[in-house]
Design a protein around this motif. Structure first.
Motif, PDB file in Angstrom:
ATOM      1  N   VAL A  67       0.863  -1.205  -0.008  1.00 47.37           N
ATOM      2  CA  VAL A  67      -0.089   0.147   0.044  1.00 47.37           C
ATOM      3  C   VAL A  67       0.732   1.292   0.111  1.00 47.37           C
ATOM      4  N   TYR A  68       2.130   1.127   0.068  1.00 44.88           N
ATOM      5  CA  TYR A  68       3.093   2.286   0.036  1.00 44.88           C
ATOM      6  C   TYR A  68       3.548   2.905  -1.290  1.00 44.88           C
ATOM      7  N   PRO A  69       3.238   3.782  -1.674  1.00 47.05           N
ATOM      8  CA  PRO A  69       3.498   4.319  -3.153  1.00 47.05           C
ATOM      9  C   PRO A  69       5.064   4.519  -3.365  1.00 47.05           C
ATOM     10  N   VAL A  70       5.412   4.298  -4.663  1.00 44.54           N
ATOM     11  CA  VAL A  70       6.788   4.566  -4.995  1.00 44.54           C
ATOM     12  C   VAL A  70       6.883   6.041  -4.943  1.00 44.54           C
ATOM     13  N   ASP A  71       8.215   6.583  -4.773  1.00 44.48           N
ATOM     14  CA  ASP A  71       8.655   7.931  -4.811  1.00 44.48           C
ATOM     15  C   ASP A  71       9.653   8.113  -5.348  1.00 44.48           C
ATOM     16  N   LYS A  72      10.109   9.155  -5.903  1.00 38.58           N
ATOM     17  CA  LYS A  72      11.369   9.557  -6.514  1.00 38.58           C
ATOM     18  C   LYS A  72      12.520   9.285  -5.420  1.00 38.58           C
ATOM     19  N   ASN A  73      13.417   8.570  -5.733  1.00 33.40           N
ATOM     20  CA  ASN A  73      14.877   8.857  -4.804  1.00 33.40           C
ATOM     21  C   ASN A  73      14.365   7.731  -3.590  1.00 33.40           C
ATOM     22  N   LEU A  74      13.318   6.972  -3.349  1.00 36.94           N
ATOM     23  CA  LEU A  74      13.050   6.354  -2.139  1.00 36.94           C
ATOM     24  C   LEU A  74      13.973   5.178  -2.247  1.00 36.94           C
ATOM     25  N   VAL A  75      14.665   4.982  -1.077  1.00 41.57           N
ATOM     26  CA  VAL A  75      15.297   3.844  -0.784  1.00 41.57           C
ATOM     27  C   VAL A  75      14.710   2.607  -0.105  1.00 41.57           C
ATOM     28  N   VAL A  76      14.739   1.478  -0.634  1.00 44.32           N
ATOM     29  CA  VAL A  76      13.874   0.404   0.050  1.00 44.32           C
ATOM     30  C   VAL A  76      14.764  -0.793   0.380  1.00 44.32           C
ATOM     31  N   ARG A  77      14.599  -1.479   1.424  1.00 46.95           N
ATOM     32  CA  ARG A  77      15.313  -2.580   2.112  1.00 46.95           C
ATOM     33  C   ARG A  77      14.154  -3.681   2.279  1.00 46.95           C
ATOM     34  N   THR A  78      14.344  -4.886   1.608  1.00 44.01           N
ATOM     35  CA  THR A  78      13.139  -5.866   1.678  1.00 44.01           C
ATOM     36  C   THR A  78      13.566  -6.832   2.753  1.00 44.01           C
ATOM     37  N   ARG A  79      14.848  -6.900   3.274  1.00 45.79           N
ATOM     38  CA  ARG A  79      15.599  -7.771   4.089  1.00 45.79           C
ATOM     39  C   ARG A  79      16.628  -7.173   5.088  1.00 45.79           C
ATOM     40  N   SER A  80      16.437  -7.185   6.296  1.00 47.09           N
ATOM     41  CA  SER A  80      17.188  -6.757   7.327  1.00 47.09           C
ATOM     42  C   SER A  80      17.051  -7.527   8.529  1.00 47.09           C
ATOM     43  N   GLU A  81      17.828  -7.124   9.620  1.00 50.29           N
ATOM     44  CA  GLU A  81      17.362  -7.927  10.855  1.00 50.29           C
ATOM     45  C   GLU A  81      16.217  -7.377  11.468  1.00 50.29           C
ATOM     46  N   ARG A  82      16.078  -6.115  11.414  1.00 50.52           N
ATOM     47  CA  ARG A  82      14.696  -5.415  11.791  1.00 50.52           C
ATOM     48  C   ARG A  82      13.202  -6.221  11.156  1.00 50.52           C
ATOM     49  N   ILE A  83      13.563  -6.083   9.807  1.00 50.02           N
ATOM     50  CA  ILE A  83      12.341  -6.539   8.953  1.00 50.02           C
ATOM     51  C   ILE A  83      12.067  -8.155   9.251  1.00 50.02           C
ATOM     52  N   ASN A  84      13.374  -8.891   9.383  1.00 54.06           N
ATOM     53  CA  ASN A  84      13.193 -10.314   9.717  1.00 54.06           C
ATOM     54  C   ASN A  84      12.543 -10.619  11.100  1.00 54.06           C
ATOM     55  N   LYS A  85      12.920  -9.868  12.048  1.00 53.42           N
ATOM     56  CA  LYS A  85      11.995 -10.156  13.340  1.00 53.42           C
ATOM     57  C   LYS A  85      10.796  -9.648  13.296  1.00 53.42           C
ATOM     58  N   THR A  86      10.600  -8.536  12.720  1.00 57.55           N
ATOM     59  CA  THR A  86       9.040  -7.974  12.446  1.00 57.55           C
ATOM     60  C   THR A  86       8.167  -9.112  11.900  1.00 57.55           C
ATOM     61  N   ARG A  87       8.693  -9.799  10.511  1.00 55.80           N
ATOM     62  CA  ARG A  87       8.111 -10.764   9.844  1.00 55.80           C
ATOM     63  C   ARG A  87       7.915 -11.997  10.779  1.00 55.80           C
ATOM     64  N   LYS A  88       8.920 -12.576  11.568  1.00 57.46           N
ATOM     65  CA  LYS A  88       8.788 -13.579  12.352  1.00 57.46           C
ATOM     66  C   LYS A  88       7.722 -13.209  13.421  1.00 57.46           C
ATOM     67  N   MET A  89       7.664 -12.170  14.029  1.00 54.09           N
ATOM     68  CA  MET A  89       6.629 -12.016  15.051  1.00 54.09           C
ATOM     69  C   MET A  89       5.166 -11.956  14.378  1.00 54.09           C
ATOM     70  N   ILE A  90       5.164 -11.445  13.406  1.00 52.49           N
ATOM     71  CA  ILE A  90       3.725 -11.732  12.287  1.00 52.49           C
ATOM     72  C   ILE A  90       3.327 -12.906  12.338  1.00 52.49           C
ATOM     73  N   LEU A  91       4.145 -13.710  11.597  1.00 48.92           N
ATOM     74  CA  LEU A  91       3.989 -15.293  11.454  1.00 48.92           C
ATOM     75  C   LEU A  91       3.649 -16.103  12.476  1.00 48.92           C
ATOM     76  N   GLU A  92       4.416 -15.717  13.706  1.00 47.58           N
ATOM     77  CA  GLU A  92       3.855 -16.158  15.112  1.00 47.58           C
ATOM     78  C   GLU A  92       2.514 -16.083  15.590  1.00 47.58           C
ATOM     79  N   LEU A  93       2.122 -14.994  15.178  1.00 49.12           N
ATOM     80  CA  LEU A  93       0.784 -14.326  15.520  1.00 49.12           C
ATOM     81  C   LEU A  93      -0.112 -14.972  14.537  1.00 49.12           C
TER      82      LEU A  93
END
Length: 204
Positions: A67-93
């Motif tokens: 739901v987040y729109p692209v924007d000029k010069n936006l920098v995106v990371r799809t994997r990181s320690e923070r992201i992995n921990k968040t996805r892990k928590m969501i999956l456990e829920l």
């Protein structure tokens, strides 16, 4: 429609104005997990598994990429320690509701999620809304809907409509990321006993 350049995982990606980060990533062959997204449906942002880090002007935040729109010069990371921990928590829920769902099990293995971390509230429904949205947006039948709010929110077939429409459709069944048979079971009961409401609830 103008073209936008952004960076995803260190790769320069071209996207069209109005696209989401998820759409831009997929167009560049970059995989982001999601349970509630479907190319025929409007973005919904229910499961939150598509969370990524978006850096806009030096400020980094976790966002739902569908739901987040692209924007000029936006920098995106799809994997990181923070992201992995968040996805892990969501999956456990989510696995507290559908611990044996193959789609969740595969992701749980990838992210090291423990399906036994939270007390089970097995309902086989994670409220991704794919069935409701597909029936409404694509089929225009409105045979399934959301009811109640918060912890009591659930998905119900509308018996009067389902009895007329669903036997000749059933297109929503394979969309369910947790249990095809659960959807079929509730539909069967709704048709067999049209005066009652049979529920795929998020909480028993």
């Amino acid at each position: 429609m103008s073209e936008i350049l952004l960076q995803i995982d260190g790769k320069e990606v071209k996207a069209k104005e109005g696209m989401s980060i998820l759409e831009a990533a997929r167009s560049a062959g970059i995989s982001i997990p999601t349970l509630c997204h479907h190319e025929k449906l409007n973005p919904y942002g229910a499961c939150r598994l598509c969370v990524v880090e978006a850096d806009a002007g030096g400020r980094t935040s976790l966002v739902a990429s569908c739901v987040y729109p692209v924007d000029k010069n936006l920098v995106v990371r799809t994997r990181s320690e923070r992201i992995n921990k968040t996805r892990k928590m969501i999956l456990e829920l989510l696995m507290a509701h559908a611990p044996d769902a193959p789609a969740l099990q595969d992701l749980a293995q990838e992210y090291g999620a423990d399906k036994n971390r939270f007390e089970k509230e097995s309902s086989f429904c994670v409220l991704c809304g794919l069935c409701v949205r597909y029936c409404t947006e694509v089929k225009k039948k409105n045979a399934i809907g959301f009811f109640d709010r918060g912890a009591k929110r659930e998905i119900n077939f509308i018996p009067e409509i389902a009895a007329k429409e669903c036997w000749n459709c059933k297109e929503c069944f394979p969309l369910c990321p947790t249990s095809y048979l659960q959807a079929a079971y509730h539909l069967t009961e709704a048709l067999a006993f049209p005066k009652h409401s049979f529920k795929c609830s998020s909480q028993k």
